[in-house]
Design an enzyme around this catalytic site. Structure first.
Site, mmCIF file in Angstrom:
data_model
loop_
_atom_site.group_PDB
_atom_site.id
_atom_site.type_symbol
_atom_site.label_atom_id
_atom_site.label_comp_id
_atom_site.label_asym_id
_atom_site.label_seq_id
_atom_site.Cartn_x
_atom_site.Cartn_y
_atom_site.Cartn_z
ATOM 1 N N HIS A 156 0.585 -1.144 -0.156
ATOM 2 C CA HIS A 156 -0.055 -0.129 -0.191
ATOM 3 C C HIS A 156 0.099 0.957 0.136
ATOM 4 O O HIS A 156 0.638 2.206 0.385
ATOM 5 C CB HIS A 156 -0.953 -0.375 1.325
ATOM 6 C CG HIS A 156 -1.584 -1.206 1.551
ATOM 7 N ND1 HIS A 156 -3.146 -1.766 0.478
ATOM 8 C CD2 HIS A 156 -1.748 -2.139 2.488
ATOM 9 C CE1 HIS A 156 -3.297 -2.602 0.776
ATOM 10 N NE2 HIS A 156 -2.583 -2.918 2.310
ATOM 11 N N SER A 277 14.710 21.449 -15.671
ATOM 12 C CA SER A 277 14.152 21.880 -16.036
ATOM 13 C C SER A 277 14.455 23.774 -16.605
ATOM 14 O O SER A 277 15.391 24.391 -16.326
ATOM 15 C CB SER A 277 12.958 22.553 -14.431
ATOM 16 O OG SER A 277 12.192 23.738 -14.906
ATOM 17 N N LYS A 283 16.632 21.863 -10.269
ATOM 18 C CA LYS A 283 15.777 20.428 -10.654
ATOM 19 C C LYS A 283 16.918 19.219 -11.494
ATOM 20 O O LYS A 283 17.115 19.678 -12.402
ATOM 21 C CB LYS A 283 14.350 20.894 -12.006
ATOM 22 C CG LYS A 283 12.952 21.151 -11.629
ATOM 23 C CD LYS A 283 12.067 20.251 -10.565
ATOM 24 C CE LYS A 283 11.687 19.729 -10.571
ATOM 25 N NZ LYS A 283 10.249 19.809 -11.715
ATOM 26 N N GLU A 290 9.832 7.989 -16.857
ATOM 27 C CA GLU A 290 8.335 9.272 -17.127
ATOM 28 C C GLU A 290 8.350 8.393 -18.741
ATOM 29 O O GLU A 290 6.885 8.052 -18.766
ATOM 30 C CB GLU A 290 8.156 10.831 -16.373
ATOM 31 C CG GLU A 290 8.199 10.757 -15.079
ATOM 32 C CD GLU A 290 8.500 11.925 -15.495
ATOM 33 O OE1 GLU A 290 7.841 12.689 -15.519
ATOM 34 O OE2 GLU A 290 10.029 12.853 -15.198
#
Ligand code: ARG
Length: 462
Positions: A156, A277, A283, A290
Site C-alpha cells: 500500500h 527544467s 531540477k 516517465e
C-alpha cells in the site's frame, strides 16, 4: 503510374482515395522480408517447372539488385506504388522486362503480406528478446552490488517489512524472464508459413509450400489457406506480450520516479538519463522513466486498435487488415526504444544505501519480527500481534521507535520480553532471518541470482 490491377477499370483512382488506400509509406519497412519471400517464391516456381531456370536466375538477380540498391540508397521507394509488394514487383519488371511479370504466378498479395509480417516480427521479436536479456544483466549486476543493502519493503506504499534492494529489483528480473519466454513462445506458434495460400483458396499450380517454408526458416505451413491469409492472431499475441512487458517496465519506472524524488532519495540517476527544467535551476527530472511509463499507454493502444480492427471481419482478407502494420511497427519501435534507454539508466543509477537504511529505521517495519519473538516464546501469533500493536501505539504517542523502548517498559506489555529482543529486531537480523525460499535472506538472494544468471546464459531453467 498505372495500377497493376488497371485492366478492369475505365478510369483512374481518385487522388485522395489513392493516398488513402496506399500503404507504401509505412509497409516499405518490410522491403527485406518482401524481397526475401519473392526470391524463395521464384526458386519454388522454378523447382516445380512453373518458370524456367533462366527466368528464375533473372528474377533472383533483379530482386537482389533491388535489395542492394535500396540498402545503398541508390533506389528510393516510389510513393505512387500502392504498397511494398507492388513496388518491388513493378521495379523488377522495369529492370528485367516481362519475366518480372511471372513472379506473381501462384501468389497473391494476401499471402505475401501475411508472410512479410511474420518474417518481420520474427526478427524483431528476437531483437527484443536480446534487449530484455541486456536489462536482466543490468538488474543482476545492481543486485550483486546490493545483496545486503537494506531498504523498506512496501505494501500500500506504506513501509511494511525490511528487505534488500537486491530482493526488490530481482522481482523485476523474474517478471522479465517470463516476458522473454512469452515472446519466444508466441514466435514458436507464429512460425508457420502462409505463403502459397494465395488469395484465399490455394492455387491450381502444383506448388511446393513446404519447400518455401523450409527455405524461409519456418517450422511448417499454415494448413488452412483461409486461416493463413485471414488471421492476425500472432500480431495480437505479440502485442499482448509487449503490453505485459511494458506494464512491468512502467511499474519499475514509477518506482524509479519515486526513488529519485527528494522525499525518497533512494537512488540518483545518472546525468545522462535525466533532464533539467527550463525555469527551475535545481531540477533533475527522471524523464526517461516517465516516458517509459507514458509510452506504455501507446503500446496498449496499439493492441486495442488491432483487436478492434479485427473483431468484425468476415473471412478472408479485408483491407481493414492493412491497419495491422502501423500498430505493430509502432509497438515494436516503442518497446525497443524504451528498453534501449531503460537498461543503461539502470546500469548507471547510483543506489543511496544510507538513505534506504534510514527509511527502513522508521515506520516500525520490524514489528512483525517483534511479534515473532513472542511467538517463539510460546505466545499464539494473534495474541503476540495484538501486544505488539499496543507497543506500536505507545511508541507513536511517545515519539519512540521499537528499538528505543526500554526493557522495563517492554515487560509491562509482556513478561516474556528480555534484553535479547533488541538483537532480534535489528534490521540486519530481520533480513537475515527471512530464510524461507524466495525470501529476502542472503541464501535465497544468492539462489535467485544463480537462477537469473543461468537464464541469461540460455539455460532453460523453468
Ligand atoms: N497493402 C495490403 C495490406 O497491407 C496488402 C494486401 C493487399 N491485398 C488486397 N487484396 N488488396 O494489407
Amino acid at each position: 503510374m498505372e495500377k497493376m490491377w488497371a485492366g478492369r477499370f475505365q478510369k483512374n483512382l481518385d487522388k485522395e482515395a489513392d493516398d488513402f488506400n496506399s500503404s507504401i509509406h509505412f509497409d516499405c519497412k518490410m522491403y527485406k522480408q518482401d524481397i526475401k519471400g519473392s526470391i524463395v517464391h521464384a526458386m519454388m516456381l522454378a523447382s516445380k517447372g512453373i518458370i524456367s531456370e533462366e527466368e528464375k536466375e533473372s528474377i533472383v538477380d533483379g530482386l537482389s539488385g533491388i535489395l542492394s540498391d535500396l540498402e545503398n540508397g541508390k533506389l528510393d521507394f516510389d510513393p505512387d506504388a500502392e504498397d511494398i509488394h507492388m513496388f518491388v514487383e513493378s521495379e523488377l519488371t522495369k529492370r528485367i522486362g516481362d519475366t518480372g511479370k511471372k513472379l506473381h504466378t501462384a501468389r497473391s498479395r494476401n499471402d505475401q503480406v501475411a508472410l512479410d509480417i511474420r518474417l518481420y516480427l520474427r526478427d524483431e521479436a528476437k531483437e527484443i528478446g536480446e534487449l530484455i536479456k541486456e536489462l536482466l544483466k543490468a538488474i543482476k549486476d545492481q543486485a550483486i552490488k546490493n545483496k545486503t543493502t537494506i531498504m523498506p519493503g512496501y505494501t500500500h506504499l506504506q513501509r511494511a517489512q525490511p528487505i534488500t534492494f537486491a530482493h526488490h529489483i530481482l522481482a523485476y528480473a523474474f517478471m522479465l524472464t517470463r516476458d522473454y519466454l512469452r515472446i519466444e513462445d508466441a514466435v514458436k506458434r507464429m512460425n508457420q508459413s502462409p505463403i502459397g495460400s494465395c488469395a484465399l483458396a490455394g492455387t491450381t499450380y502444383d506448388t511446393d509450400r513446404y519447400f518455401e517454408a523450409c527455405q524461409l526458416g519456418f517450422d511448417g505451413i499454415t494448413l488452412n489457406s483461409i486461416d493463413g491469409v485471414s488471421d492476425r492472431d500472432f500480431c495480437v499475441e505479440l502485442l499482448s506480450d509487449f503490453s505485459i512487458l511494458m506494464m512491468h517496465l512502467s511499474r519499475f519506472s514509477e518506482e524509479i520516479v519515486l526513488w529519485s524524488s527528494w522525499e525518497f532519495k533512494f537512488i540518483e540517476l545518472d546525468d545522462g538519463y535525466t533532464t533539467g527544467s527550463s525555469i527551475m535551476p535545481q531540477k533533475k527530472n527522471p524523464d526517461m522513466a516517465e516516458l517509459v511509463r507514458g509510452k506504455t499507454g501507446r503500446v496498449y493502444g496499439d493492441l486495442i486498435a488491432l483487436l478492434t480492427a479485427l473483431k468484425g471481419l468476415p473471412l478472408a482478407y479485408n483491407k481493414d487488415m492493412q491497419e495491422d502494420k502501423e500498430a505493430i511497427f509502432d509497438a515494436v519501435e516503442t518497446v525497443k526504444k524504451c528498453l534501449k534507454v531503460f537498461t543503461p539508466m539502470t546500469v548507471t543509477m547510483k543506489v543511496l544505501a544510507g538513505n534506504m537504511y534510514a527509511a527502513a529505521q522508521k515506520g516500525f517495519i520490524n514489528a512483525t519480527d517483534l511479534a515473532d519473538y513472542l511467538v517463539k516464546k510460546g505466545v499464539p501469533f494473534r495474541t503476540a500481534y495484538k501486544t505488539v500493536g499496543q507497543i506500536v501505539a505507545f511508541c507513536i504517542s511517545e515519539n519512540l521507535v521499537l528499538e528505543s523502548v526500554p526493557i522495563e517498559k517492554y515487560k509491562e506489555f509482556s513478561q516474556l520480553f528480555d534484553n535479547d529482543l533488541y538483537g532480534e529486531i535489528s534490521l540486519e537480523n530481520c533480513v537475515e532471518k527471512r530464510i524461507s525460499a524466495g525470501g529476502t535472506g542472503l541464501e535465497s538472494i544468492e539462489y535467485q541470482l544463480k537462477f537469473i544468471t543461468e537464464f541469461i546464459n540460455e539455460k532453460n531453467i523453468y
